[in-house]
Design a protein around this motif. Structure first.
Motif, PDB file in Angstrom:
ATOM      1  N   ALA A  28      41.964  54.703  47.807  1.00  0.00           N
ATOM      2  CA  ALA A  28      42.041  54.443  49.252  1.00  0.00           C
ATOM      3  C   ALA A  28      41.804  52.963  49.539  1.00  0.00           C
ATOM      4  O   ALA A  28      42.509  52.355  50.354  1.00  0.00           O
ATOM      5  CB  ALA A  28      41.024  55.304  49.993  1.00  0.00           C
ATOM      6  N   VAL A  29      40.842  52.379  48.859  1.00  0.00           N
ATOM      7  CA  VAL A  29      40.560  50.946  49.037  1.00  0.00           C
ATOM      8  C   VAL A  29      41.760  50.113  48.587  1.00  0.00           C
ATOM      9  O   VAL A  29      42.173  49.172  49.271  1.00  0.00           O
ATOM     10  CB  VAL A  29      39.271  50.541  48.276  1.00  0.00           C
ATOM     11  CG1 VAL A  29      39.109  49.034  48.216  1.00  0.00           C
ATOM     12  CG2 VAL A  29      38.058  51.197  48.913  1.00  0.00           C
ATOM     13  N   LEU A  30      42.344  50.464  47.448  1.00  0.00           N
ATOM     14  CA  LEU A  30      43.493  49.715  46.937  1.00  0.00           C
ATOM     15  C   LEU A  30      44.691  49.783  47.882  1.00  0.00           C
ATOM     16  O   LEU A  30      45.430  48.808  48.022  1.00  0.00           O
ATOM     17  CB  LEU A  30      43.893  50.228  45.550  1.00  0.00           C
ATOM     18  CG  LEU A  30      42.944  49.875  44.418  1.00  0.00           C
ATOM     19  CD1 LEU A  30      43.345  50.584  43.130  1.00  0.00           C
ATOM     20  CD2 LEU A  30      42.911  48.365  44.203  1.00  0.00           C
ATOM     21  N   LEU A  31      44.888  50.936  48.515  1.00  0.00           N
ATOM     22  CA  LEU A  31      46.005  51.037  49.453  1.00  0.00           C
ATOM     23  C   LEU A  31      45.798  50.159  50.680  1.00  0.00           C
ATOM     24  O   LEU A  31      46.756  49.636  51.244  1.00  0.00           O
ATOM     25  CB  LEU A  31      46.213  52.489  49.902  1.00  0.00           C
ATOM     26  CG  LEU A  31      46.825  53.454  48.900  1.00  0.00           C
ATOM     27  CD1 LEU A  31      47.142  54.775  49.587  1.00  0.00           C
ATOM     28  CD2 LEU A  31      48.074  52.894  48.246  1.00  0.00           C
ATOM     29  N   LEU A  32      44.564  49.989  51.099  1.00  0.00           N
ATOM     30  CA  LEU A  32      44.285  49.240  52.323  1.00  0.00           C
ATOM     31  C   LEU A  32      44.171  47.734  52.118  1.00  0.00           C
ATOM     32  O   LEU A  32      44.432  46.958  53.035  1.00  0.00           O
ATOM     33  CB  LEU A  32      43.007  49.772  52.976  1.00  0.00           C
ATOM     34  CG  LEU A  32      43.103  51.199  53.510  1.00  0.00           C
ATOM     35  CD1 LEU A  32      41.729  51.689  53.950  1.00  0.00           C
ATOM     36  CD2 LEU A  32      44.106  51.297  54.648  1.00  0.00           C
ATOM     37  N   ILE A  58      46.516  43.337  48.375  1.00  0.00           N
ATOM     38  CA  ILE A  58      46.522  42.841  46.992  1.00  0.00           C
ATOM     39  C   ILE A  58      47.942  42.798  46.453  1.00  0.00           C
ATOM     40  O   ILE A  58      48.814  43.529  46.903  1.00  0.00           O
ATOM     41  CB  ILE A  58      45.645  43.715  46.069  1.00  0.00           C
ATOM     42  CG1 ILE A  58      46.104  45.159  46.129  1.00  0.00           C
ATOM     43  CG2 ILE A  58      44.186  43.590  46.440  1.00  0.00           C
ATOM     44  CD1 ILE A  58      45.441  46.059  45.137  1.00  0.00           C
ATOM     45  N   LYS A  59      48.134  41.922  45.488  1.00  0.00           N
ATOM     46  CA  LYS A  59      49.438  41.813  44.835  1.00  0.00           C
ATOM     47  C   LYS A  59      49.340  42.406  43.439  1.00  0.00           C
ATOM     48  O   LYS A  59      48.267  42.651  42.926  1.00  0.00           O
ATOM     49  CB  LYS A  59      49.860  40.347  44.769  1.00  0.00           C
ATOM     50  CG  LYS A  59      50.048  39.750  46.144  1.00  0.00           C
ATOM     51  CD  LYS A  59      50.684  38.396  46.073  1.00  0.00           C
ATOM     52  CE  LYS A  59      50.715  37.823  47.455  1.00  0.00           C
ATOM     53  NZ  LYS A  59      51.985  37.532  47.951  1.00  0.00           N
ATOM     54  N   GLY A  60      50.484  42.632  42.848  1.00  0.00           N
ATOM     55  CA  GLY A  60      50.502  43.170  41.498  1.00  0.00           C
ATOM     56  C   GLY A  60      50.685  44.673  41.499  1.00  0.00           C
ATOM     57  O   GLY A  60      51.107  45.280  42.478  1.00  0.00           O
ATOM     58  N   GLN A  61      50.332  45.282  40.386  1.00  0.00           N
ATOM     59  CA  GLN A  61      50.596  46.694  40.170  1.00  0.00           C
ATOM     60  C   GLN A  61      49.486  47.629  40.638  1.00  0.00           C
ATOM     61  O   GLN A  61      49.631  48.838  40.544  1.00  0.00           O
ATOM     62  CB  GLN A  61      50.862  46.934  38.674  1.00  0.00           C
ATOM     63  CG  GLN A  61      52.088  46.203  38.167  1.00  0.00           C
ATOM     64  CD  GLN A  61      53.350  46.669  38.867  1.00  0.00           C
ATOM     65  OE1 GLN A  61      53.588  47.861  38.995  1.00  0.00           O
ATOM     66  NE2 GLN A  61      54.148  45.726  39.336  1.00  0.00           N
ATOM     67  N   TRP A  62      48.377  47.105  41.145  1.00  0.00           N
ATOM     68  CA  TRP A  62      47.264  47.974  41.523  1.00  0.00           C
ATOM     69  C   TRP A  62      47.643  48.989  42.588  1.00  0.00           C
ATOM     70  O   TRP A  62      47.277  50.152  42.518  1.00  0.00           O
ATOM     71  CB  TRP A  62      46.065  47.141  41.983  1.00  0.00           C
ATOM     72  CG  TRP A  62      45.437  46.387  40.857  1.00  0.00           C
ATOM     73  CD1 TRP A  62      45.583  45.063  40.586  1.00  0.00           C
ATOM     74  CD2 TRP A  62      44.623  46.927  39.815  1.00  0.00           C
ATOM     75  NE1 TRP A  62      44.876  44.741  39.442  1.00  0.00           N
ATOM     76  CE2 TRP A  62      44.279  45.878  38.946  1.00  0.00           C
ATOM     77  CE3 TRP A  62      44.144  48.197  39.537  1.00  0.00           C
ATOM     78  CZ2 TRP A  62      43.481  46.047  37.844  1.00  0.00           C
ATOM     79  CZ3 TRP A  62      43.338  48.371  38.424  1.00  0.00           C
ATOM     80  CH2 TRP A  62      43.025  47.309  37.596  1.00  0.00           C
ATOM     81  N   LYS A  63      48.392  48.551  43.595  1.00  0.00           N
ATOM     82  CA  LYS A  63      48.837  49.474  44.644  1.00  0.00           C
ATOM     83  C   LYS A  63      49.744  50.542  44.063  1.00  0.00           C
ATOM     84  O   LYS A  63      49.665  51.709  44.438  1.00  0.00           O
ATOM     85  CB  LYS A  63      49.580  48.711  45.742  1.00  0.00           C
ATOM     86  CG  LYS A  63      48.775  48.527  46.991  1.00  0.00           C
ATOM     87  CD  LYS A  63      49.641  47.946  48.082  1.00  0.00           C
ATOM     88  CE  LYS A  63      48.905  47.045  48.999  1.00  0.00           C
ATOM     89  NZ  LYS A  63      47.775  47.591  49.681  1.00  0.00           N
TER      90      LYS A  63
END
Length: 124
Positions: free
Chosen positions: A59-63, A66-71
């Motif tokens: 949920a934190v990563l979606l909000l 950030i750039k890259g593959q984390w999302k």
């Protein structure tokens, strides 16, 4: 479709998914009924805690911007979670209302995912 409309669709759908995942993670850690539901589905107790932590991180990563593959990993993890929840409830013989939620949130997640990529393309 206008860039502003796409961004609104992205933020509304992403906020819905993130709120639902955060709420379910909290429930996984605090609600005795949810703990019993995991046992009913045949999952060990540590999986409930592990999944709660993963949901909070996702949920934190979606909000976050950030750039890259984390999302991408967060989207993939949530997609697997929703599909797996549908399969687990179906295999356990749970009623249809237990199976509908994961499918609905998978659709909302897909809306978030595709609007995210559409907004990215249009902003470049």
């Amino acid at each position: 479709m206008k860039t502003k409309t796409i961004k609104i669709i992205y933020w509304v759908s992403t906020a819905l998914v993130s709120l639902m995942m955060t709420f379910s993670a909290y429930s996984y850690l605090t609600n005795e009924t949810i703990k019993q539901a995991f046992h009913h589905l045949g999952f060990p107790d540590y999986f409930r805690v592990e999944l709660a932590i993963a949901k909070i991180l996702g949920a934190v990563l979606l909000l976050l911007p950030i750039k890259g593959q984390w999302k991408e990993w967060a989207y993939a993890g949530f997609a697997f979670t929703f599909v797996s929840a549908f399969i687990a409830h179906t295999a356990s013989g749970d009623p249809i209302n237990n199976r509908v939620g994961p499918v609905v949130f998978l659709i909302v997640l897909l809306l978030s995912y595709f609007s995210y990529h559409k907004a990215k393309v249009e902003s470049n």
